[in-house]
Design an enzyme around this catalytic site. Sequence first.
Site, short mmCIF file in Angstrom:
data_model
loop_
_atom_site.label_atom_id
_atom_site.label_comp_id
_atom_site.label_asym_id
_atom_site.label_seq_id
_atom_site.Cartn_x
_atom_site.Cartn_y
_atom_site.Cartn_z
N ASP A 127 60.15 -67.20 -71.68
CA ASP A 127 60.25 -67.37 -73.13
C ASP A 127 61.63 -66.96 -73.64
O ASP A 127 62.40 -66.29 -72.93
CB ASP A 127 59.16 -66.52 -73.79
CG ASP A 127 58.69 -67.09 -75.12
OD1 ASP A 127 59.42 -67.90 -75.71
OD2 ASP A 127 57.59 -66.71 -75.56
N ASP A 155 54.34 -73.74 -80.61
CA ASP A 155 53.32 -72.70 -80.85
C ASP A 155 52.17 -73.24 -81.67
O ASP A 155 51.19 -72.54 -81.90
CB ASP A 155 53.96 -71.50 -81.57
CG ASP A 155 54.61 -70.54 -80.58
OD1 ASP A 155 54.35 -70.67 -79.36
OD2 ASP A 155 55.38 -69.66 -81.01
C1 GLA Z 1 56.34 -67.02 -78.24
C2 GLA Z 1 55.63 -68.08 -77.46
C3 GLA Z 1 54.16 -67.84 -77.48
C4 GLA Z 1 53.86 -66.47 -76.93
C5 GLA Z 1 54.63 -65.43 -77.71
C6 GLA Z 1 54.49 -64.06 -77.08
O1 GLA Z 1 56.08 -67.15 -79.59
O2 GLA Z 1 55.94 -69.35 -77.93
O3 GLA Z 1 53.48 -68.82 -76.73
O4 GLA Z 1 54.20 -66.43 -75.59
O5 GLA Z 1 56.00 -65.74 -77.77
O6 GLA Z 1 55.21 -63.10 -77.74
#
Ligand code: GLA
Length: 819
Positions: free
Chosen positions: A514, A584
């Site tokens: 990420d 997301d």
């Molecule tokens: C980001 C990702 C999510 C999740 C969060 C965790 O927003 O896109 O899928 O992994 O971080 O903090």
Amino acid sequence: MGELLRMVEDEDDIDPQQLWSLATNMKSERGGDWHMARVENLTWRLRNMWSKNGQEAKNIGAAQRLLQFLEKSSVPLKKAPEEMRAPEGLQSVGGRQGLKGSQLLEVSEFGTGDFRTPSMDVCFRKDGSRLLPLVYKHHRVIDGILPSTSGLPFLGRHNSQGAQSLVVDMVDTYTEVQVQLVYTVFPSISAVSRRMVVKNSSKVGLGGVDLMKCMSATFDFSTDDWHLLSLHGGWANERHINTRRIQEGMIHLGSNRGVSSHQMNPFCVLSSGPPAEDHGQCFGFCLLYSGNWLMEVEQSQTGCVRVNVGLSNTHFSWALGNQESFETPECVCVFSDAGLGKMTRTFQHLIGERLIAPRWHDLVCPVLINTWEALYFEVYHDKILEFAKPAIEAGVELLVLDDGWFGKRDDDTTSLGDWVEDPRKLPRGLKGLAQDVNAMGLKLGIWVEPEMVNQDSQLYRSHPEWVLHHPGRLRSEGRNQLVLDLTRREVQDYIIDCVSQILSSANIEYIKWDMNRALTDAFSAALPPQQQGEVYHRYVLGLYRIFEVLTSSFPHVLFESCASGGGRFDAALLAWCPQAWCSDNSDAFSRTRIQMGTSMWAPVRCMGAHIAACPSHQTHRTHMLKTRFIVALWGTFGLELDLNKLSREELKEMKELVALRGKLCQVVLHGEYFRLPGFGYPGASHSNSAGIGDSHVYAWMFVTPEKDRAVVSAIVFHRDTVGKFPSRLKLQGLRPDYLYSLIEHVPTTVEEGVFNGIFQPGGPQFKHRRRLMLTGAVLMEVGIPVHFNFDGDAMLLELEVGGPSQEPKESNGVHVLAS
Ligand code: GLA
């Protein structure tokens, strides 16, 4: 001509006859080269004029020198003879102002007659000069790919079979700075990739050169009715399709956020006329890059359109010492003579076969369950095992432990940088968790965000200087975190060591990588003042080195990239991470539009898509499980919800859907992909409704390369006027002469007893229960009627040559297929 004559008159040792025959030979050697044809023409006229003046034939050396001068001139001659005799055989060449500005150029510079946006901008340190008129020197065609040393990804990196490259050498004849234009093509595919290599070989003592702008490719188009398609959005709202007609002026697309960004995607399409799915000419441009990028689309006064693709020049400069080179990222240009659909399939093939590592070519993405939206930071060993139990029952293969497992991370204010298990949550560490999860029959994957650090972390306390910032200034945080200075080798090595240790310590088979904030304060204390303009690009090069080392050391680990959802969903990262989290936002409506846009260039098997909880955590909208399933099927496929919260019936349904995905995934992930246009409600503008515009009805399908199986999906957002049926859904990509059987999976049924003249159990009366067999020709030319029952309804069909793999179940209600 008069000036040329005066020039050669001053030369008392030129043989005009010799000059002309040399030019003639060169012209025939370079068949079709318009410039040499003009040189030959000039020398022929010169010979005639000179012989009339009674000049004697003299020396071949001077003739060659003059010819060389003519050859290097890409514009008409206007120079005084003494300039031709500049020291060390260097000549400078002028031109009629504005002439260059209407030419179709492969590379352009500003300041010598082309007033459009340039491909390059340089500054010679010594005299501050910015001019760099480039002329053709020579070219060669090589089998394979010109090796790259920069660490940037490029097509054919792992699979260069059949590739051919054209390398065109351009030179600035005054300084002898070299610019190489590198083009690569692959057999039977309408695409060309382009990058540029600049070498500072200045021979006139101008020393260092700063590259202020250095694009990967410049494409000049002569006039037409050009339209631009580009992908825009924001967090949880990525890659929506925008189209506009190009008119005079400049359109800038790009990102200066240090990542390719949620807001715009490094991709655009130029189409002749409004873009359409299944007809019309279009050129798609995709930049293989994950940092700051720029695409400029400029229509000049002549109606010509220039498309410039490459690195952003905002806060960019690159110091090129003597004999040093700089290589740009690669731009891939795909041509389609049959609309966006064909362009998409070409991109998907190129990326799937020539960019993604071969070990993942046949990957059927494992069905995963992710802890994030189910457990957030509450990832305790026992809780995870509880979470896993129903997942096994549902047929899940991989459990991904998301954020929260390391340091003291109970929220997003702490611990990034400290990649050690939190003993409160994982008393037996990742190793113990992996053992237990594996024993249950699941693989284990984990989330990491290694490019970042929280101030509240051991790493920051030990290395505050490892953060991108200017020491004398305030700096900004994003999601409570700072960005590590990936331009530093020691920081890259720290990340490589941390992730390697984790991967060596436990049986971890999947990494979700990420990156949750944009870059700001991009100053590196490790770089000298004249190299601060390199920080953004060096960051990306550092990232690519990290991925290269990690993925070659742990080739069995599947990497998925993520950046607050789809903030870094670019083609470049697919070279190491064959999957990317799309967004997301997993709401079925939002995702339909996001995946429509993403699928413009990305292979479906790269698009991370999950079934999430209902109501959606992002939109609070409710959707049937079936609808969420159909949208998640159109990607890697996974689950992002707590199955323990489902009823027995819902869990059973989930299990059936996961099994159904198993049956269909080969076609979906490795088939040919089609967005289906022209499908919608009468009266609405739906000429392109499947892919473009503000449609409320979308459809798409997948067909095996053999065309013997297909999967078709459709979804309605808003069921328009009551009583209206959408237009017949015309399929694509089938064999017209094959007879296909159709089966509808998970048909939507409407409760008996709600008959009110509008809703009818199972759908309208004209539908029937018998198995439907239709030829490809009928399916493609006539189409099939589709009935949606309510907003958010969706449809999933399977087609098979010969006979259905599964008979429709009477108890499921009536199948929506009409004869
Ligand atoms: C980001 C990702 C999510 C999740 C969060 C965790 O927003 O896109 O899928 O992994 O971080 O903090």
